[in-house]
Design an enzyme around this catalytic site. Structure first.
Site, PDB file in Angstrom:
ATOM      1  CG  ASP A 101      -2.752   6.291  -2.007  1.00 36.04           C
ATOM      2  OD1 ASP A 101      -2.569   7.361  -2.611  1.00 36.04           O
ATOM      3  OD2 ASP A 101      -3.509   5.396  -2.429  1.00 36.04           O
ATOM      4  CG  HIS A 152      -6.443   7.229   0.747  1.00 35.93           C
ATOM      5  ND1 HIS A 152      -7.012   6.626  -0.352  1.00 35.93           N
ATOM      6  CD2 HIS A 152      -5.578   6.298   1.267  1.00 35.93           C
ATOM      7  CE1 HIS A 152      -6.528   5.408  -0.499  1.00 35.93           C
ATOM      8  NE2 HIS A 152      -5.653   5.177   0.482  1.00 35.93           N
ATOM      9  CG  HIS A 156      -6.689   2.785   4.342  1.00 37.39           C
ATOM     10  ND1 HIS A 156      -6.760   1.473   3.955  1.00 37.39           N
ATOM     11  CD2 HIS A 156      -5.953   3.424   3.396  1.00 37.39           C
ATOM     12  CE1 HIS A 156      -6.080   1.298   2.830  1.00 37.39           C
ATOM     13  NE2 HIS A 156      -5.576   2.477   2.470  1.00 37.39           N
ATOM     14  CG  HIS A 246       1.253   3.080  -0.256  1.00 32.58           C
ATOM     15  ND1 HIS A 246       1.425   2.311  -1.386  1.00 32.58           N
ATOM     16  CD2 HIS A 246      -0.073   3.042   0.053  1.00 32.58           C
ATOM     17  CE1 HIS A 246       0.240   1.818  -1.762  1.00 32.58           C
ATOM     18  NE2 HIS A 246      -0.682   2.250  -0.908  1.00 32.58           N
TER      19      HIS A 246
END
Length: 282
Positions: A101, A152, A156, A246
């Site tokens: 991510d 995503h 964020h 990540h």
């Protein structure tokens, strides 16, 4: 009076008139000098066509296709609106899915891509639009290596605090960047922090995406140490498991080093690290 009795002068006049009439008829019935090869008119070219010898330029109007007859752009069927995200991949046998991510980040994503390439493994990268827009070359590298590029959001945010318009902007802008860069809009999206709500499921489905969560959180976002991350993956490994890691959002050197350790171990244990071909429907 018969012809043979007509005076010679009158007979000559009639013969001259007949010749002049014949010449006029030939000019009226004969081809237009402007259309005869090798001849050019002394006046302006006729309005019916281009001047002889001049290059013929096609009409832009004639070259333009009629909109009504152009084939419609292919759009995949819209997925159903889910009530919860997928947490694992069902029916995949002894397979697992690795996901990363927050990227792409030029400091860490290239190392992760190199490790995956070394072992011929595919993964899923859930990218943030603001990072993707600045690192399009990494998006193209992901897609070129066969990885799945997911959505995503753009910046964020905590999706549950956004208005419907805000959710649509966050997801829509990111999908646009991905599609313009790699030629295909994302089939999957993931809510930051794993915070989903009804509106996010609805808007994600409108944009043609399925929601994917995870089964195992490596907790690498806490920077707990490389060994800790490796142990989390070892303990959580299993058929259909989705692993969360990540490649951006902080110092991800531990994530990079952990992947180099647990990836060959998973392969040695008989796991196949793969990605979904397309988002499931139904």
């Amino acid at each position: 009076m018969k012809n043979d009795q007509m005076p010679p002068r009158r007979r000559a006049v009639l013969r001259l008139a007949a010749c002049l009439g014949a010449a006029t008829a030939v000019r009226l019935l004969g081809p237009d000098p402007a259309q005869t090869p090798g001849r050019h008119p002394s006046g302006p070219s006729p309005a019916a066509g281009p001047q002889a010898g001049a290059p013929v330029r096609p009409s832009a109007y004639r070259l333009r296709p009629m909109t009504a007859y152009t084939p419609p752009r292919y759009r995949p069927a819209r997925p159903p609106v889910r009530r919860r995200p997928f947490l694992r991949m069902a029916g995949t046998g002894r397979s697992m899915v690795l996901t990363f991510d927050d990227g792409p980040d030029p400091r860490y994503t290239p190392d992760i891509l190199r490790t995956l390439r070394r072992y011929d493994v595919r993964a899923m990268f859930f990218v943030c639009g603001e990072m993707a827009a600045e690192n399009r070359d990494l998006l193209r590298e992901m897609a070129g290596d066969g990885h799945v590029v997911g959505n995503h959001t753009w910046s964020h945010p905590l999706v549950t605090r956004l208005s419907p318009a805000g959710i649509r902007a966050e997801l829509g802008r990111t999908s646009d960047v991905v599609e313009r860069t790699v030629g295909r809009a994302p089939d999957w999206y993931r809510a930051p922090y794993g915070a989903w709500n009804r509106r996010s499921f609805e808007i994600g489905a409108e944009l043609g995406m399925e929601p994917l969560g995870w089964t195992v959180d490596t907790l690498d976002w806490r920077e707990p140490g490389t060994g800790f991350i490796v142990r989390r993956v070892r303990a959580g490994a299993g058929p259909g498991v989705v692993v969360l890691s990540h490649d951006a959002g902080g110092d991800r050197r531990q994530s990079v080093e952990a992947l180099r350790t647990y990836l060959p171990e998973l392969l040695d244990r008989g796991y196949r690290l793969t990605v979904p071909g397309t988002a499931p429907r139904g």
